[in-house]
Design an enzyme around this catalytic site. Structure first.
Site, PDB file in Angstrom:
ATOM      1  N   ASP A  12       1.382  30.157  11.660  1.00 44.59           N
ATOM      2  CA  ASP A  12       1.954  30.479  12.975  1.00 44.59           C
ATOM      3  C   ASP A  12       3.418  30.038  13.058  1.00 44.59           C
ATOM      4  OD1 ASP A  12       1.922  31.511  15.506  1.00 44.59           O
ATOM      5  OD2 ASP A  12       0.859  29.823  16.422  1.00 44.59           O
ATOM      6  N   ASN A  60      -4.104  40.340  17.950  1.00 45.90           N
ATOM      7  CA  ASN A  60      -2.694  40.653  17.685  1.00 45.90           C
ATOM      8  C   ASN A  60      -2.339  42.119  17.959  1.00 45.90           C
ATOM      9  OD1 ASN A  60      -2.453  38.226  14.977  1.00 45.90           O
ATOM     10  ND2 ASN A  60      -1.684  38.035  17.066  1.00 45.90           N
TER      11      ASN A  60
HETATM   12  C1  IPE Z   1      -2.930  33.263  15.437  1.00 44.40           C
HETATM   13  O1  IPE Z   1      -1.649  33.174  15.921  1.00 44.40           O
HETATM   14  C2  IPE Z   1      -3.095  34.468  14.554  1.00 44.40           C
HETATM   15  C3  IPE Z   1      -2.385  34.450  13.289  1.00 44.40           C
HETATM   16  C4  IPE Z   1      -1.650  33.476  12.810  1.00 44.40           C
HETATM   17  C5  IPE Z   1      -2.534  35.641  12.504  1.00 44.40           C
HETATM   18  P1  IPE Z   1      -1.227  33.769  17.342  1.00 44.40           P
HETATM   19  O2  IPE Z   1       0.232  33.510  17.476  1.00 44.40           O
HETATM   20  O3  IPE Z   1      -1.693  35.172  17.466  1.00 44.40           O
HETATM   21  O4  IPE Z   1      -2.091  32.863  18.334  1.00 44.40           O
HETATM   22  P2  IPE Z   1      -1.889  32.548  19.886  1.00 44.40           P
HETATM   23  O5  IPE Z   1      -1.769  33.847  20.596  1.00 44.40           O
HETATM   24  O6  IPE Z   1      -0.637  31.723  19.990  1.00 44.40           O
HETATM   25  O7  IPE Z   1      -3.095  31.756  20.257  1.00 44.40           O
HETATM   26  C1  IPE Z   2       2.336  34.173  13.149  1.00 46.85           C
HETATM   27  O1  IPE Z   2       3.565  34.060  13.769  1.00 46.85           O
HETATM   28  C2  IPE Z   2       2.112  35.538  12.540  1.00 46.85           C
HETATM   29  C3  IPE Z   2       1.149  36.365  13.256  1.00 46.85           C
HETATM   30  C4  IPE Z   2       0.467  36.021  14.307  1.00 46.85           C
HETATM   31  C5  IPE Z   2       0.931  37.689  12.747  1.00 46.85           C
HETATM   32  P1  IPE Z   2       3.807  34.564  15.251  1.00 46.85           P
HETATM   33  O2  IPE Z   2       4.260  35.974  15.220  1.00 46.85           O
HETATM   34  O3  IPE Z   2       2.627  34.301  16.111  1.00 46.85           O
HETATM   35  O4  IPE Z   2       5.003  33.625  15.683  1.00 46.85           O
HETATM   36  P2  IPE Z   2       5.200  32.916  17.076  1.00 46.85           P
HETATM   37  O5  IPE Z   2       3.954  32.153  17.380  1.00 46.85           O
HETATM   38  O6  IPE Z   2       5.477  34.000  18.083  1.00 46.85           O
HETATM   39  O7  IPE Z   2       6.384  32.016  16.867  1.00 46.85           O
HETATM   40 MG    MG Z   3       2.022  32.721  17.219  1.00 45.55          MG
END
Ligand code: IPE
Ligand code: IPE
Ligand code: MG
Length: 236
Positions: A12, A60
């Site tokens: 993340d 997502n």
């Molecule tokens: C979790 O991260 C999913 C992945 C890393 C693929 P998100 O960024 O989607 O999670 P939330 O929405 O902050 O809980």
């Molecule tokens: C994790 O990074 C990757 C996926 C969830 C696909 P994020 O895209 O959630 O990055 P933040 O949490 O917005 O910084």
């Molecule tokens: Mg995230």
């Protein structure tokens, strides 16, 4: 290392990493893909048996279409760049999640990588793509119900239920790491994390390094697991 069979990582913070640099979010995802290569090769060298990486959740899809499309193009980028190296390192590719909704190009690339690496004997690099823990449990329950109806199965317990999960055949998760200072599971491996150790790090995924993984393993090695009993299981 002897008690570390399975590490799972919620990768993340890609978006925030990019935002801090005034870059589009996609640049964070691009950098994140390079980290997948680096951490996977390193974990395999350490002798980890399975590394599960959360790449795309069933939630997502709520993101803007352009970002979703970019994320779905990454398997191609990853395997085009690194499949050769994955083969040289004897790594086995697997995937968990609901394949049906994944665009056919990304799905076929995964299927081809799984096929090409199936006889390797090193670490399993397991991608969670369109993965949701609740979705997995519901699908598993439906599959069991079907087997029961057809007379193939007449009983179920906690252990045999695992055979119906996407992760069938993989060891339970010993260590779950989430980067970017978010302290939640976000629908990841709900069944498999039952007795995992959790480590939440501040680092955004694009900055996560092999040294950071070492530090997580070091911390894991100092934890004491009891699995509900009184006998302490030291991790080192
Ligand atoms: C979790 O991260 C999913 C992945 C890393 C693929 P998100 O960024 O989607 O999670 P939330 O929405 O902050 O809980
Ligand atoms: C994790 O990074 C990757 C996926 C969830 C696909 P994020 O895209 O959630 O990055 P933040 O949490 O917005 O910084
Ligand atoms: Mg995230």
């Amino acid at each position: 290392m002897n008690n570390l069979n399975h590490i799972a990582i919620i990768m993340d913070g890609n978006g925030r990493w990019a935002k801090e640099r005034n870059l589009p979010r996609t640049m964070g995802h691009k950098k994140g893909v390079e980290k997948v290569r680096e951490i996977a090769i390193y974990a395999n060298k350490l002798g980890v048996k399975c590394l599960t990486l959360y790449a795309f959740s069933t939630e997502n899809w709520k993101r803007p279409e352009t970002e979703v499309n970019y994320l779905m193009s990454l398997p191609k980028v990853f395997f085009k760049s690194y499949l050769k190296e994955i083969m040289e390192n004897n790594i086995v590719i697997r995937m968990v999640g609901d394949m049906e909704r994944i665009p056919s190009e990304a799905r076929e690339i995964f299927e081809s990588a799984i096929e090409q690496t199936k006889n390797n004997t090193g670490m399993v690099l397991n991608f969670a793509m369109n993965y949701g823990g609740q979705n997995e449990i519901v699908k598993a329950a439906l599959k069991f119900a079907n087997d029961y109806k057809e007379g193939k199965k007449d009983s179920l317990d906690e252990e045999s239920f695992k055979d119906y999960l996407y992760t069938a055949g993989l060891p339970d998760v010993d260590l779950m790491i989430r980067t970017s200072n978010e302290q939640r599971i976000s629908n990841f491996l709900l069944y498999q994390l039952a007795y995992s150790e959790f480590i939440f790090t501040d680092t955004y995924w694009p900055d996560f390094s092999c040294e950071d993984l070492d530090k997580c393993i070091e911390e894991f090695n100092h934890r004491t697991r009891r699995f509900g009993g009184l006998n302490e299981t030291k991790n080192n």
